[in-house]
Design an enzyme around this catalytic site. Structure first.
Site, mmCIF file in Angstrom:
data_model
loop_
_atom_site.group_PDB
_atom_site.id
_atom_site.type_symbol
_atom_site.label_atom_id
_atom_site.label_comp_id
_atom_site.label_asym_id
_atom_site.label_seq_id
_atom_site.Cartn_x
_atom_site.Cartn_y
_atom_site.Cartn_z
ATOM 1 C CE1 TYR A 69 2.845 -2.292 -0.278
ATOM 2 C CE2 TYR A 69 1.253 -0.915 0.857
ATOM 3 C CZ TYR A 69 2.392 -1.688 0.880
ATOM 4 O OH TYR A 69 3.068 -1.853 2.063
ATOM 5 N N GLY A 221 1.562 -12.573 9.927
ATOM 6 C CA GLY A 221 2.549 -13.531 10.403
ATOM 7 C C GLY A 221 3.299 -14.160 9.251
#
Length: 301
Positions: A69, A221
Site C-alpha cells: 500500500y 463496490g
C-alpha cells in the site's frame, strides 16, 4: 444519524484468535492518496496521520494494511508507524503478504514460498514491530495455497506472526489452509452490489466455524481501488433516507448484518468520512430493509 459521538464499540466485538476487536475497523489503503496504489494524487501526510489518530480515538482497534500500500510519496505502513507508535495496548494490525510492487509502483511477480519471510520482515520493519498480529496470505491465482501457507505457518512457529489468515481465496482453499495451521480470518472482495455465490458460501463456512470474514471494497463496490462508488441503486438510497444516513453507511451496515463474524474495514483519508464509517456500526437495518437490499443485489446478477 449523527456521527460525532458514535464509537467503534457500537458494532460489537469479535475475536481474531485470542485478539478481541470491534467489528468496524479501518482499511489503510486509501491513506496514501486520493485513490489506491498509483491511482490518483498522493495524500497530505499530516491529514493521513490525523485520520489514523482519530480512528483510535473513535475506538477503532483493528487496522488492515500491507507493505504494497504505497503511492508515489506515501507508505501506509510508515504513516501507521509515525501516527500510532508506540502502539496502544489492544490495537491489532493485520497485514497481507504475497503480492509485490516494485519501487516504480508496477506489480511484479508474486512471492514464492521461500520469499514470504522477506515480505513479513519488510512489514515488520516498516511498522516498527517485532511480530505481526495477523498476516494474510493473499492468493495470486495459485491453484493450491498449501506451499505458501505452509511457509507462513513456519514463520508463525518462529514467533514472527501471531495469527494467520487467507485472502482472495475460494471455499476449497479454507480447508486446504486449515489442514496446515489454524485460520482466524478470511479476507475477500464482497459487496452489496456484487452478487457472489462462491463468496456467500465462504462467508457461511466461516460463520459455522467461528472464523472472521472480512470483506474488502465493501464501500467501493465496482469502483474498487479507485475509491468509493458513486453508483447506488434505488433501494440503497431509500434505506439511507429512512435512516438519515449516507449510502456508504448503508453499505457498511449491510456488510455487518451478514453475520456476527463479519468485520468491516472501510478506508478513507478524510476525517469526516472516517467518523461516518465508524458510526455505521450503530445503524440497525430492519428485516424488511435487508430483504429489499438482498433482492436488489440478486437482480444485479
Amino acid at each position: 444519524m449523527t456521527s460525532e459521538t458514535i464509537t467503534a464499540d457500537a458494532a460489537g466485538p469479535w475475536k481474531l484468535g485470542d485478539l478481541s476487536v470491534s467489528r468496524v475497523g479501518f482499511g489503510a489503503m486509501r491513506l496514501t492518496g486520493s485513490a489506491a496504489f498509483h491511482h490518483g494524487t498522493p495524500s497530505d501526510r499530516a491529514r493521513s496521520i490525523a485520520v489514523l489518530r482519530k480512528a483510535v480515538e473513535l475506538g477503532v482497534d483493528h487496522i488492515d494494511t500491507a507493505a504494497f500500500y504505497f503511492s508515489a510519496t506515501r507508505s501506509a505502513n510508515e504513516l501507521i508507524n509515525s501516527a500510532l507508535a508506540p502502539y496502544p495496548e489492544g490495537l491489532v494490525i493485520a497485514t497481507k503478504v504475497g503480492p509485490f510492487r516494485d519501487y516504480s509502483g508496477d506489480w511484479g511477480t508474486a512471492a514464492r514460498p521461500d520469499q514470504l519471510r522477506g515480505h513479513v520482515e519488510e512489514n515488520l520493519r516498516q511498522l516498527g514491530r517485532d511480530h505481526l498480529d495477523l498476516a494474510y496470505l493473499r492468493r495470486t491465482r495459485q491453484d493450491s495455497i498449501a506451499e505458501h501457507f505452509g511457509a507462513l505457518a513456519e514463520l508463525r512457529e518462529a514467533g514472527l506472526i501471531r495469527h494467520l489468515g487467507i485472502s482472495a481465496v475460494e471455499p476449497r482453499h479454507l480447508a486446504e489452509a486449515q489442514a496446515i495451521a489454524p485460520v482466524v480470518s478470511v479476507q475477500n472482495r464482497y459487496a452489496l452490489d456484487r452478487p457472489d455465490p462462491e463468496g456467500d458460501e465462504l462467508l457461511r463456512r466461516c460463520g459455522e466455524q467461528g472464523i472472521a470474514f472480512v470483506p474488502f471494497y465493501a464501500v467501493a463496490g465496482d469502483a474498487g481501488e479507485r475509491g468509493a462508488t458513486a453508483a447506488h441503486d434505488d433501494e440503497v438510497l431509500a434505506v439511507a433516507r429512512a435512516h438519515g444516513a449516507s449510502p456508504a453507511q448503508v453499505r457498511v451496515a449491510w456488510t455487518l448484518h451478514q453475520g456476527p463474524h463479519v468485520l468491516a474495514i472501510p478506508g478513507t483519508g478524510n476525517p469526516e468520512h472516517l467518523a461516518e464509517n465508524v458510526a455505521a456500526g450503530a445503524l440497525r437495518l430492519t428485516a424488511d430493509e435487508l430483504a429489499r437490499l438482498n433482492a436488489a443485489r440478486e437482480q444485479v446478477g
